[in-house]
Each structure stands twice: as C-alpha cells, then as structure tokens.
Design a protein around this motif. Structure first.
Motif, PDB file in Angstrom:
ATOM      1  N   ARG A  54     139.676  81.885 -12.127  1.00  0.00           N
ATOM      2  CA  ARG A  54     140.877  81.946 -12.974  1.00  0.00           C
ATOM      3  C   ARG A  54     140.983  83.293 -13.681  1.00  0.00           C
ATOM      4  O   ARG A  54     142.066  83.867 -13.784  1.00  0.00           O
ATOM      5  N   ARG A 112     142.202  86.005 -11.219  1.00  0.00           N
ATOM      6  CA  ARG A 112     143.644  85.866 -10.954  1.00  0.00           C
ATOM      7  C   ARG A 112     144.482  86.365 -12.124  1.00  0.00           C
ATOM      8  O   ARG A 112     145.451  87.097 -11.946  1.00  0.00           O
ATOM      9  N   GLU A 113     144.109  85.924 -13.324  1.00  0.00           N
ATOM     10  CA  GLU A 113     144.890  86.306 -14.509  1.00  0.00           C
ATOM     11  C   GLU A 113     144.770  87.795 -14.805  1.00  0.00           C
ATOM     12  O   GLU A 113     145.738  88.430 -15.209  1.00  0.00           O
ATOM     13  N   ALA A 172     144.303  90.150 -12.632  1.00  0.00           N
ATOM     14  CA  ALA A 172     145.110  90.852 -11.634  1.00  0.00           C
ATOM     15  C   ALA A 172     146.581  90.860 -12.056  1.00  0.00           C
ATOM     16  O   ALA A 172     147.259  91.888 -11.945  1.00  0.00           O
ATOM     17  N   LYS A 173     147.080  89.729 -12.533  1.00  0.00           N
ATOM     18  CA  LYS A 173     148.473  89.668 -13.006  1.00  0.00           C
ATOM     19  C   LYS A 173     148.663  90.534 -14.248  1.00  0.00           C
ATOM     20  O   LYS A 173     149.649  91.246 -14.382  1.00  0.00           O
ATOM     21  N   GLN A 174     147.718  90.449 -15.169  1.00  0.00           N
ATOM     22  CA  GLN A 174     147.826  91.127 -16.465  1.00  0.00           C
ATOM     23  C   GLN A 174     147.732  92.646 -16.338  1.00  0.00           C
ATOM     24  O   GLN A 174     148.428  93.365 -17.047  1.00  0.00           O
ATOM     25  N   THR A 175     146.880  93.140 -15.437  1.00  0.00           N
ATOM     26  CA  THR A 175     146.661  94.580 -15.341  1.00  0.00           C
ATOM     27  C   THR A 175     147.451  95.251 -14.233  1.00  0.00           C
ATOM     28  O   THR A 175     147.758  96.435 -14.323  1.00  0.00           O
ATOM     29  N   GLY A 176     147.741  94.515 -13.162  1.00  0.00           N
ATOM     30  CA  GLY A 176     148.397  95.112 -12.009  1.00  0.00           C
ATOM     31  C   GLY A 176     147.407  95.578 -10.955  1.00  0.00           C
ATOM     32  O   GLY A 176     147.798  96.112  -9.921  1.00  0.00           O
ATOM     33  N   GLN A 201     143.166  91.907  -6.818  1.00  0.00           N
ATOM     34  CA  GLN A 201     142.066  90.983  -7.110  1.00  0.00           C
ATOM     35  C   GLN A 201     140.737  91.506  -6.573  1.00  0.00           C
ATOM     36  O   GLN A 201     139.694  91.288  -7.179  1.00  0.00           O
ATOM     37  N   ARG A 259     150.209  97.200 -15.201  1.00  0.00           N
ATOM     38  CA  ARG A 259     150.545  96.054 -16.064  1.00  0.00           C
ATOM     39  C   ARG A 259     151.810  95.334 -15.606  1.00  0.00           C
ATOM     40  O   ARG A 259     152.660  94.955 -16.406  1.00  0.00           O
ATOM     41  N   GLY A 260     151.938  95.162 -14.307  1.00  0.00           N
ATOM     42  CA  GLY A 260     153.031  94.360 -13.774  1.00  0.00           C
ATOM     43  C   GLY A 260     154.344  95.081 -13.581  1.00  0.00           C
ATOM     44  O   GLY A 260     155.323  94.470 -13.175  1.00  0.00           O
ATOM     45  N   THR A 303     144.594  86.208 -19.982  1.00  0.00           N
ATOM     46  CA  THR A 303     143.280  85.979 -19.382  1.00  0.00           C
ATOM     47  C   THR A 303     142.388  85.170 -20.316  1.00  0.00           C
ATOM     48  O   THR A 303     141.748  84.202 -19.894  1.00  0.00           O
TER      49      THR A 303
END
Length: 187
Positions: A44, A47-48, A50-54, A57, A104-105, A161
């Motif tokens: 988890r 995954r989070e 990767a989404k949070q930082t850009g 994974q 960051r996305g 995260t």
C-alpha cells in the motif's frame, strides 16, 4: 510513531489471555501476523508513494527497505533513505522549450533545461551524462543538475501515504492477530 485507534482494556485483557494460552507459540503467531500485515502495508505504501510523488513504483520499491519481524524481535520496519530525487526519474522528456517531468502527479515544464545536446533541426545527440536533466547557470560548461524537491523519507510519513498505512494497520493487524492465535489454538 503512529497511534492505532483507541485501546479497549477488555480486548487487551482477552488478547493477553490468548497469548498466555499459547505459551511458546505466542511469539510465532504474533510474528506471522506482523509480517503478513507489514507486507500488505508495504504494498500500500509503494502504491500511494507512487501516486503522491509521481515516481514509478519500481523506483519506490528500490528505495523502501524492509526489516521483517522475527520470533525474538517482534518488529516490522519500513524505512527509506535518500535525498532530493533527480528529475531523470520522473519520466523526463525533452522539448524545444525545455524538459517536462511528471512531478507530484502533474507534468511540469523546466524551461531552458536539456537532456541531450545538438540542435533539433540536425538531430539531438546523447551527452553521456546518464540521462540526467541539466540547466546552464553561466557559460558553456557551467551546468547544474536539476532536482525535483521530492524526498522519499519525508513523503513516506506525510499525506495520503501515512493515512493509507495507518488505516491498513489499524484494520488488518487485529484481524490477523486473531486469525493466527485461533490457528495455533486449533479453533
């Protein structure tokens, strides 16, 4: 440190009694529950992050280190180290205006930055500098490697995260402990 919900004394007494009934198998059951929950939490967190930082994974997985629980040391630890991550790792692409990177996305333009040398008309050539993103700060040879401002250890304990980690542990760990204790007791 984080806090997992409110502690109910009755549940704590029941848990203590069940661990006492297990005898020497108690630490083994707790160890299995910690490792299973920890592995789920690591998934988890990756995954989070990767989404949070850009970051991809794959890069996050390399940065997050795990120390699994053992019978003697009932602690599962997620850690990471490192500083400001280079823009190279954020899907950097060179354009005529500069370099774009997915930090960051959001795709962000760094004007005047470059990865390759030469002109766009005659064709760009690799500079043998590891694919890093550079920007001129003075003359022809005065270059600066551009960084993202993302620090993985800091990002691990902030934002979505941290919330995802705490939520998963609070939800899964009590159920896993109960499952492992019942498994050893044969219930």
């Amino acid at each position: 440190m984080f806090k997992v919900g409110e502690v109910d004394v009755r549940d704590l007494e029941r848990f203590g009694n069940m661990i006492g009934a297990l005898g020497q198998d108690g630490p083994k059951a707790v160890n299995r529950a910690l490792n299973r929950t920890g592995d789920m939490a690591r998934t988890r967190v990756v995954r989070e992050l990767a989404k949070q930082t850009g970051l991809p994974q794959k890069t996050i997985r390399k940065a997050v280190k795990v120390k699994r629980s053992s019978w003697q040391d009932l602690e599962y630890r997620l850690s990471s180290s490192g500083g400001d991550v280079s823009l190279k790792y954020f899907k950097a692409r060179e354009t005529r205006r500069g370099v774009t990177a997915f930090v960051r996305g959001e795709r962000e333009l760094f004007e005047g930055a470059f990865i390759k040398g030469g002109s766009f008309v005659r064709g760009r050539v690799a500079l043998n500098m590891g694919g890093h993103v550079f920007q001129r700060i003075g003359g022809r040879t005065e270059l600066e490697k551009l960084k993202s401002g993302v620090f993985i250890p800091i990002e691990m304990v902030e934002g979505a995260t941290a919330i995802a980690f705490e939520g998963l542990v609070a939800d899964v760990l009590p159920r896993r402990l109960d499952h492992e204790i019942n498994r050893v007791l044969g219930v």
